[in-house]
Design a protein around this motif. Sequence first.
Motif, PDB file in Angstrom:
ATOM      1  N   SER A 254       0.791  -1.241   0.000  1.00  0.00           N
ATOM      2  CA  SER A 254       0.000   0.000   0.000  1.00  0.00           C
ATOM      3  C   SER A 254       0.821   1.289   0.000  1.00  0.00           C
ATOM      4  CB  SER A 254      -0.975   0.013   1.179  1.00  0.00           C
ATOM      5  OG  SER A 254      -0.290  -0.088   2.414  1.00  0.00           O
ATOM      6  N   PHE A 281      -6.538 -11.829  -3.707  1.00  0.00           N
ATOM      7  CA  PHE A 281      -5.651 -10.649  -3.806  1.00  0.00           C
ATOM      8  C   PHE A 281      -6.230  -9.639  -4.811  1.00  0.00           C
ATOM      9  CE2 PHE A 281      -2.017  -8.100  -3.535  1.00  0.00           C
ATOM     10  CZ  PHE A 281      -1.399  -7.940  -4.758  1.00  0.00           C
ATOM     11  N   LYS A 355       2.098   1.733   9.519  1.00  0.00           N
ATOM     12  CA  LYS A 355       1.200   0.865   8.749  1.00  0.00           C
ATOM     13  C   LYS A 355       0.477  -0.086   9.698  1.00  0.00           C
ATOM     14  CE  LYS A 355       0.927  -2.184   4.720  1.00  0.00           C
ATOM     15  NZ  LYS A 355       0.378  -3.425   5.296  1.00  0.00           N
ATOM     16  N   GLY A 358      -4.422  -4.316   8.345  1.00  0.00           N
ATOM     17  CA  GLY A 358      -5.697  -4.035   7.687  1.00  0.00           C
ATOM     18  C   GLY A 358      -6.910  -4.422   8.499  1.00  0.00           C
ATOM     19  N   ARG A 361      -7.626  -1.941  11.254  1.00  0.00           N
ATOM     20  CA  ARG A 361      -8.057  -0.595  10.875  1.00  0.00           C
ATOM     21  C   ARG A 361      -9.591  -0.501  11.015  1.00  0.00           C
ATOM     22  NH1 ARG A 361      -4.047   1.876   6.194  1.00  0.00           N
ATOM     23  NH2 ARG A 361      -2.371   0.385   6.434  1.00  0.00           N
ATOM     24  N   MET A 362     -10.278  -1.584  10.730  1.00  0.00           N
ATOM     25  CA  MET A 362     -11.744  -1.567  10.845  1.00  0.00           C
ATOM     26  C   MET A 362     -12.124  -1.408  12.314  1.00  0.00           C
ATOM     27  SD  MET A 362     -12.803  -4.546   8.116  1.00  0.00           S
ATOM     28  CE  MET A 362     -11.686  -5.822   8.692  1.00  0.00           C
ATOM     29  N   ALA A 365     -11.184   2.165  13.725  1.00  0.00           N
ATOM     30  CA  ALA A 365     -12.075   3.275  13.343  1.00  0.00           C
ATOM     31  C   ALA A 365     -13.441   3.132  14.004  1.00  0.00           C
ATOM     32  CB  ALA A 365     -12.228   3.318  11.818  1.00  0.00           C
ATOM     33  N   GLY A 401     -12.291   3.542   3.476  1.00  0.00           N
ATOM     34  CA  GLY A 401     -12.172   2.607   4.604  1.00  0.00           C
ATOM     35  C   GLY A 401     -12.744   3.195   5.889  1.00  0.00           C
ATOM     36  N   ILE A 402     -12.510   4.496   6.087  1.00  0.00           N
ATOM     37  CA  ILE A 402     -13.021   5.147   7.299  1.00  0.00           C
ATOM     38  C   ILE A 402     -14.536   5.343   7.181  1.00  0.00           C
ATOM     39  CG2 ILE A 402     -12.967   7.348   8.582  1.00  0.00           C
ATOM     40  CD1 ILE A 402      -9.878   7.376   7.886  1.00  0.00           C
ATOM     41  N   SER A 405     -16.202   2.084   7.903  1.00  0.00           N
ATOM     42  CA  SER A 405     -16.169   1.700   9.325  1.00  0.00           C
ATOM     43  C   SER A 405     -17.160   2.518  10.152  1.00  0.00           C
ATOM     44  CB  SER A 405     -14.760   1.923   9.888  1.00  0.00           C
ATOM     45  OG  SER A 405     -13.825   1.225   9.100  1.00  0.00           O
TER      46      SER A 405
HETATM   47  P1  FAD Z   1      -3.023  -6.188   1.157  1.00  0.00           P
HETATM   48  O1  FAD Z   1      -4.008  -6.963   1.969  1.00  0.00           O
HETATM   49  O2  FAD Z   1      -1.790  -6.825   0.718  1.00  0.00           O
HETATM   50  O3  FAD Z   1      -3.848  -5.609  -0.089  1.00  0.00           O
HETATM   51  C1  FAD Z   1      -3.206  -5.293  -1.315  1.00  0.00           C
HETATM   52  C2  FAD Z   1      -3.765  -3.968  -1.806  1.00  0.00           C
HETATM   53  O4  FAD Z   1      -5.169  -4.099  -2.003  1.00  0.00           O
HETATM   54  C3  FAD Z   1      -3.606  -2.819  -0.821  1.00  0.00           C
HETATM   55  O5  FAD Z   1      -2.358  -2.187  -0.921  1.00  0.00           O
HETATM   56  C4  FAD Z   1      -4.725  -1.879  -1.261  1.00  0.00           C
HETATM   57  O6  FAD Z   1      -4.351  -1.117  -2.376  1.00  0.00           O
HETATM   58  C5  FAD Z   1      -5.816  -2.861  -1.652  1.00  0.00           C
HETATM   59  N1  FAD Z   1      -6.702  -3.066  -0.514  1.00  0.00           N
HETATM   60  C6  FAD Z   1      -6.623  -4.017   0.445  1.00  0.00           C
HETATM   61  N2  FAD Z   1      -7.634  -3.886   1.323  1.00  0.00           N
HETATM   62  C7  FAD Z   1      -8.375  -2.824   0.894  1.00  0.00           C
HETATM   63  C8  FAD Z   1      -9.545  -2.163   1.368  1.00  0.00           C
HETATM   64  N3  FAD Z   1     -10.185  -2.579   2.447  1.00  0.00           N
HETATM   65  N4  FAD Z   1      -9.998  -1.090   0.675  1.00  0.00           N
HETATM   66  C9  FAD Z   1      -9.355  -0.653  -0.428  1.00  0.00           C
HETATM   67  N5  FAD Z   1      -8.239  -1.223  -0.932  1.00  0.00           N
HETATM   68  C10 FAD Z   1      -7.767  -2.285  -0.261  1.00  0.00           C
HETATM   69  N6  FAD Z   1      -5.632   1.696   2.510  1.00  0.00           N
HETATM   70  C11 FAD Z   1      -4.721   2.622   2.034  1.00  0.00           C
HETATM   71  O7  FAD Z   1      -4.076   2.375   1.007  1.00  0.00           O
HETATM   72  N7  FAD Z   1      -4.563   3.837   2.654  1.00  0.00           N
HETATM   73  C12 FAD Z   1      -5.264   4.171   3.775  1.00  0.00           C
HETATM   74  O8  FAD Z   1      -5.109   5.271   4.317  1.00  0.00           O
HETATM   75  C13 FAD Z   1      -6.194   3.212   4.306  1.00  0.00           C
HETATM   76  N8  FAD Z   1      -6.909   3.514   5.419  1.00  0.00           N
HETATM   77  C14 FAD Z   1      -7.849   2.626   5.863  1.00  0.00           C
HETATM   78  C15 FAD Z   1      -8.618   2.962   6.981  1.00  0.00           C
HETATM   79  C16 FAD Z   1      -9.603   2.102   7.454  1.00  0.00           C
HETATM   80  C17 FAD Z   1     -10.430   2.502   8.646  1.00  0.00           C
HETATM   81  C18 FAD Z   1      -9.822   0.869   6.796  1.00  0.00           C
HETATM   82  C19 FAD Z   1     -10.883  -0.077   7.273  1.00  0.00           C
HETATM   83  C20 FAD Z   1      -9.047   0.510   5.682  1.00  0.00           C
HETATM   84  C21 FAD Z   1      -8.066   1.387   5.212  1.00  0.00           C
HETATM   85  N9  FAD Z   1      -7.269   1.066   4.087  1.00  0.00           N
HETATM   86  C22 FAD Z   1      -6.368   1.981   3.618  1.00  0.00           C
HETATM   87  C23 FAD Z   1      -7.497  -0.182   3.321  1.00  0.00           C
HETATM   88  C24 FAD Z   1      -6.608  -1.377   3.738  1.00  0.00           C
HETATM   89  O9  FAD Z   1      -6.650  -1.551   5.119  1.00  0.00           O
HETATM   90  C25 FAD Z   1      -5.165  -1.160   3.295  1.00  0.00           C
HETATM   91  O10 FAD Z   1      -5.153  -0.867   1.912  1.00  0.00           O
HETATM   92  C26 FAD Z   1      -4.272  -2.376   3.537  1.00  0.00           C
HETATM   93  O11 FAD Z   1      -4.283  -2.745   4.889  1.00  0.00           O
HETATM   94  C27 FAD Z   1      -2.876  -2.027   3.058  1.00  0.00           C
HETATM   95  O12 FAD Z   1      -1.965  -3.018   3.382  1.00  0.00           O
HETATM   96  P2  FAD Z   1      -1.412  -4.014   2.250  1.00  0.00           P
HETATM   97  O13 FAD Z   1      -1.057  -3.290   1.008  1.00  0.00           O
HETATM   98  O14 FAD Z   1      -0.355  -4.832   2.911  1.00  0.00           O
HETATM   99  O15 FAD Z   1      -2.726  -4.859   1.997  1.00  0.00           O
END
Ligand code: FAD
Length: 449
Positions: A254, A281, A355, A358, A361-362, A365, A401-402, A405
């Motif tokens: 991310s 994924f 970071k 994921g 984060r739910m 919030a 995401g926010i 939640s």
């Molecule tokens: P992985 O699980 O490896 O996912 C791969 C990619 O898929 C992520 O990089 C992202 O681009 C996408 N992805 C995964 N989960 C989600 C999701 N729920 N919604 C949208 N895209 C997703 N993501 C951010 O990029 N920036 C933020 O500021 C952010 N804030 C969040 C706040 C809250 C309250 C919640 C519930 C979710 C938020 N997310 C955010 C979504 C998600 O939690 C993160 O994208 C994820 O944890 C990033 O880690 P990763 O790349 O290792 O995830």
Amino acid sequence: MTSLVDAKRVRILSELSLKNGPVVYWMSRDQRVNDNWALLYAQELAISKDAPLAAVFCLWPQFLGAGSRQYHFMLAGLREVERSLTQLGIPFCLLHGDPGAEIPQFLEDCGAGALVSDFSPLRISRGWKNAIAARIALPFYEVDAHNVIPCWHASAKQEWAAYSFRPKVHRLLSQFLVDFPAIKRQEIRWPGEVENDWKRAEKGIEAEAVPEVNWLVPGEAAARAILEDFLSRKLPGYDLNRNDPIKDGQSNLSPYLHFGQISAQRAAMQALSGPTDASAFLEELVVRRELAENFCYFNPDYDSINSFPGWAKETLRVHQKDRREHLYSLRELETAKTHDDLWNAAQKEMLCRGKMHGYLRMYWAKKILEWSESPADALHAAIYLNDKYELDGRDPNGYAGIAWSIGGLHDRAWKEREIFGKVRYMSYNGSRSKFNVPAYVKKIGALSC
Ligand code: FAD
Ligand code: FO1
């Protein structure tokens, strides 16, 4: 011009005939050289006009509450972009200040013939583009280099849930998961020398000091290595492990996706080309991520409670006056001083590592909703903390995401209860049933920052 860039990915922001003079790619969201449709489109334009191409980046000193940690991550990635482009004979010019003023000035100074930008649905980016378009008399193209399916093409309206968006994505995937041409070496010399002042860039940042993150290396090459490692080592167990904060099951892509240091399309194509089932994924990387883009693109109130679905606004209003057993100030939340050890650990993971997991984060919030005076206060606190400390913050994913939640965005109504009304609730015991909470709290307890 017969283009290798799908025309559905390009929008014309000001339709004027191509002028003589260099083509300028204003890099903003997609801070990479490879797999960048906006850069590819700009290079094609330059070659078709036998004109030089340059890339510019305009450094805005305080971006949506970003702290020093995010700027340092970004600047390190941009220095790698500068090195890579220079090796290709393509100048990279670092500007400082308001893009609305600096980009038109740069275009005038170099007698540019066309401007190409990348795409973001966020208000700040639209504001910059409107200001620039009003000040230049040049063809101005916007290319969605961030999404697999161009945002404006995936759907013509705000989608209310993943179930209606998913079939649209899957129908279009094969059309857009096409290989990227390589960026060509530029033979035409750029008139004049380019000397970027990176010291001035560092000094000019008006961001709050936020502890540096050193467990992730910034930049395009590191992003590619993280992707390769994820695909070979973690993709097989992804669906099982991604929601367990004890296991290192997520990709950690991310921050790189947010800063555009890697292409989501490249990640999707690499995942699909391997032997492992990548559907879980792809669901996150394409459906969920591009659903967040759709939300911010079609809903201008994406960072306000006005963007919540009607049923959620109503139910939260009805329960606005419910008694809060716990109330915490922004300061108490920021310093992880609540009664809840799991929440405090999640907050500390974000403070120290930049970071948060994921799944947490739910929970994080939703607890802010439970412990704030009002949903509006909760939204403000969650966005403030998310954008100040998350490396991947200030992103459509964060706003969506926010809002998911706190305001039931892209979700449905659940059994009604205090404070949440029909917005989905998450409990401490619910988390205990999902993963080893004490082990997570202990793991984060060992962090120091
Ligand atoms: P992985 O699980 O490896 O996912 C791969 C990619 O898929 C992520 O990089 C992202 O681009 C996408 N992805 C995964 N989960 C989600 C999701 N729920 N919604 C949208 N895209 C997703 N993501 C951010 O990029 N920036 C933020 O500021 C952010 N804030 C969040 C706040 C809250 C309250 C919640 C519930 C979710 C938020 N997310 C955010 C979504 C998600 O939690 C993160 O994208 C994820 O944890 C990033 O880690 P990763 O790349 O290792 O995830
Ligand atoms: N993009 C820029 O064009 N200039 C900046 O100064 C800038 C700073 C910045 C800081 C933190 C962060 O998370 C992103 C930042 N970005 C910056 C990139 C941003 O994603 C793009 O500007 C998007 O186009 C905005 O939606």
